[in-house]
Write a protein that holds these residues in place. Sequence first.
Motif, short mmCIF file in Angstrom:
data_model
loop_
_atom_site.label_atom_id
_atom_site.label_comp_id
_atom_site.label_asym_id
_atom_site.label_seq_id
_atom_site.Cartn_x
_atom_site.Cartn_y
_atom_site.Cartn_z
N GLY A 155 17.61 -4.90 -13.06
CA GLY A 155 16.92 -4.92 -11.78
C GLY A 155 15.42 -4.66 -11.89
N VAL A 156 14.93 -4.38 -13.08
CA VAL A 156 13.49 -4.17 -13.27
C VAL A 156 12.79 -5.52 -13.16
CG1 VAL A 156 11.72 -3.47 -14.92
CG2 VAL A 156 13.79 -2.12 -14.67
N LYS A 157 11.67 -5.55 -12.44
CA LYS A 157 10.88 -6.77 -12.29
C LYS A 157 9.46 -6.50 -12.79
CE LYS A 157 13.38 -8.10 -8.14
NZ LYS A 157 13.29 -8.20 -6.69
N ARG A 158 8.86 -7.53 -13.36
CA ARG A 158 7.50 -7.43 -13.87
C ARG A 158 6.67 -8.57 -13.30
NH1 ARG A 158 4.34 -9.47 -18.11
NH2 ARG A 158 2.98 -7.94 -19.10
N ARG A 159 5.50 -8.23 -12.79
CA ARG A 159 4.60 -9.25 -12.24
C ARG A 159 3.24 -9.07 -12.89
NH1 ARG A 159 1.97 -9.87 -6.45
NH2 ARG A 159 1.39 -12.05 -6.60
N ALA A 160 2.69 -10.16 -13.42
CA ALA A 160 1.38 -10.11 -14.08
C ALA A 160 0.45 -11.15 -13.45
CB ALA A 160 1.52 -10.36 -15.57
N ILE A 161 -0.76 -10.74 -13.17
CA ILE A 161 -1.78 -11.61 -12.58
C ILE A 161 -3.04 -11.50 -13.43
CG2 ILE A 161 -3.22 -12.07 -10.54
CD1 ILE A 161 -0.32 -12.60 -9.92
N ASP A 162 -3.71 -12.62 -13.63
CA ASP A 162 -4.94 -12.67 -14.40
C ASP A 162 -5.89 -13.60 -13.64
OD1 ASP A 162 -6.98 -13.23 -16.27
OD2 ASP A 162 -5.58 -13.18 -17.95
N GLU A 163 -6.91 -13.04 -13.00
CA GLU A 163 -7.83 -13.84 -12.19
C GLU A 163 -9.27 -13.52 -12.55
OE1 GLU A 163 -7.32 -16.22 -9.91
OE2 GLU A 163 -5.15 -16.04 -9.94
N SER A 164 -10.11 -14.53 -12.52
CA SER A 164 -11.54 -14.33 -12.75
C SER A 164 -12.29 -14.62 -11.46
CB SER A 164 -12.03 -15.25 -13.87
OG SER A 164 -11.41 -14.90 -15.08
N PHE A 165 -13.35 -13.85 -11.25
CA PHE A 165 -14.16 -13.96 -10.04
C PHE A 165 -15.62 -14.16 -10.41
CE2 PHE A 165 -10.38 -11.62 -8.95
CZ PHE A 165 -10.05 -12.03 -7.67
N ILE A 166 -16.31 -14.93 -9.58
CA ILE A 166 -17.74 -15.15 -9.77
C ILE A 166 -18.47 -14.72 -8.49
CG2 ILE A 166 -17.47 -16.99 -11.47
CD1 ILE A 166 -17.82 -19.03 -9.18
N PRO A 167 -19.75 -14.35 -8.62
CA PRO A 167 -20.49 -13.92 -7.42
C PRO A 167 -20.59 -15.05 -6.40
CG PRO A 167 -21.72 -13.41 -9.42
CD PRO A 167 -20.56 -14.28 -9.82
N GLY A 221 -22.38 -8.24 -3.81
CA GLY A 221 -21.13 -7.51 -3.85
C GLY A 221 -19.91 -8.30 -3.43
N VAL A 222 -20.07 -9.61 -3.17
CA VAL A 222 -18.94 -10.45 -2.77
C VAL A 222 -18.70 -11.47 -3.87
CG1 VAL A 222 -18.05 -12.10 -1.07
CG2 VAL A 222 -19.43 -10.14 -0.32
N TYR A 223 -17.44 -11.63 -4.26
CA TYR A 223 -17.04 -12.50 -5.35
C TYR A 223 -15.94 -13.43 -4.88
CZ TYR A 223 -19.54 -9.05 -8.10
OH TYR A 223 -20.50 -8.22 -8.59
N ILE A 224 -15.91 -14.64 -5.43
CA ILE A 224 -14.84 -15.58 -5.10
C ILE A 224 -14.06 -15.91 -6.36
CG2 ILE A 224 -15.96 -16.57 -3.07
CD1 ILE A 224 -16.80 -18.95 -4.87
N ASP A 225 -12.84 -16.35 -6.17
CA ASP A 225 -12.00 -16.79 -7.27
C ASP A 225 -12.74 -17.87 -8.04
OD1 ASP A 225 -9.65 -16.73 -8.70
OD2 ASP A 225 -8.41 -17.55 -7.10
N ALA A 226 -12.86 -17.73 -9.35
CA ALA A 226 -13.53 -18.74 -10.16
C ALA A 226 -12.71 -20.03 -10.12
CB ALA A 226 -13.69 -18.25 -11.59
N PRO A 227 -13.36 -21.16 -9.90
CA PRO A 227 -12.62 -22.42 -9.87
C PRO A 227 -11.90 -22.66 -11.19
CG PRO A 227 -14.90 -22.74 -9.16
CD PRO A 227 -14.78 -21.35 -9.70
#
Length: 192
Positions: free
Chosen positions: A88-100, A106-112
């Motif tokens: 029943g153990v679940k694992r979730r992994a996320i890897d995201e890069s952001f650019i100004p 101080g505001v960043y958007i998801d890198a295309p």
Amino acid sequence: MMTKRATPFLAAVTLLFAMAVLSPASADDGLARFFGSYVGSGTAERSNEKAVEQRDLDVTIQPYKDNGFTLKWITVMRAGDGDRASEGVKRRAIDESFIPYPDRKGVYIDAPSGGLFSKAELPNPLKGEPMRWAAITGDTMTVYSMAITDTGASELQVYHRTLTAKGMSVAFMRMHDEEVLVRLTGDLVKAQ
């Protein structure tokens, strides 16, 4: 006594030193303070099940290109008995890069996403792809993730990561339209 040849050399060395000291990571809105790896745990409450579950949290924030950052996080949702080594153990992994985001400090958007042979594209929420952005205010980095479901409803996830003396505290909320489905709070220490 300095020669005429030494003056341009000294100027070049001084310029290189200034560029290194004032690199994007140190001359920004405080982003570099968040860089590092953090580990800890938290408690999540699911509103529709009135259940409380323990989660192990792992967050890494590192520089990405010019003035951006990569955020990697892993959440391990323990089994109903709280044991990490049972079914029943679940694992979730996320890897995201952001650019100004231009003209918004101080505001960043998801890198295309895209590569050498493909067109860089931003996510399309109408196709169920989450659209993410981040904002840094003081000691808190907030990451928003919004998606539109097949029925046209919205799903919004908000992650507040606030620096503390030992590492960071985390507060997370997942909403479906206006209904809060999950709330999580946790504490993480900065790993060596």
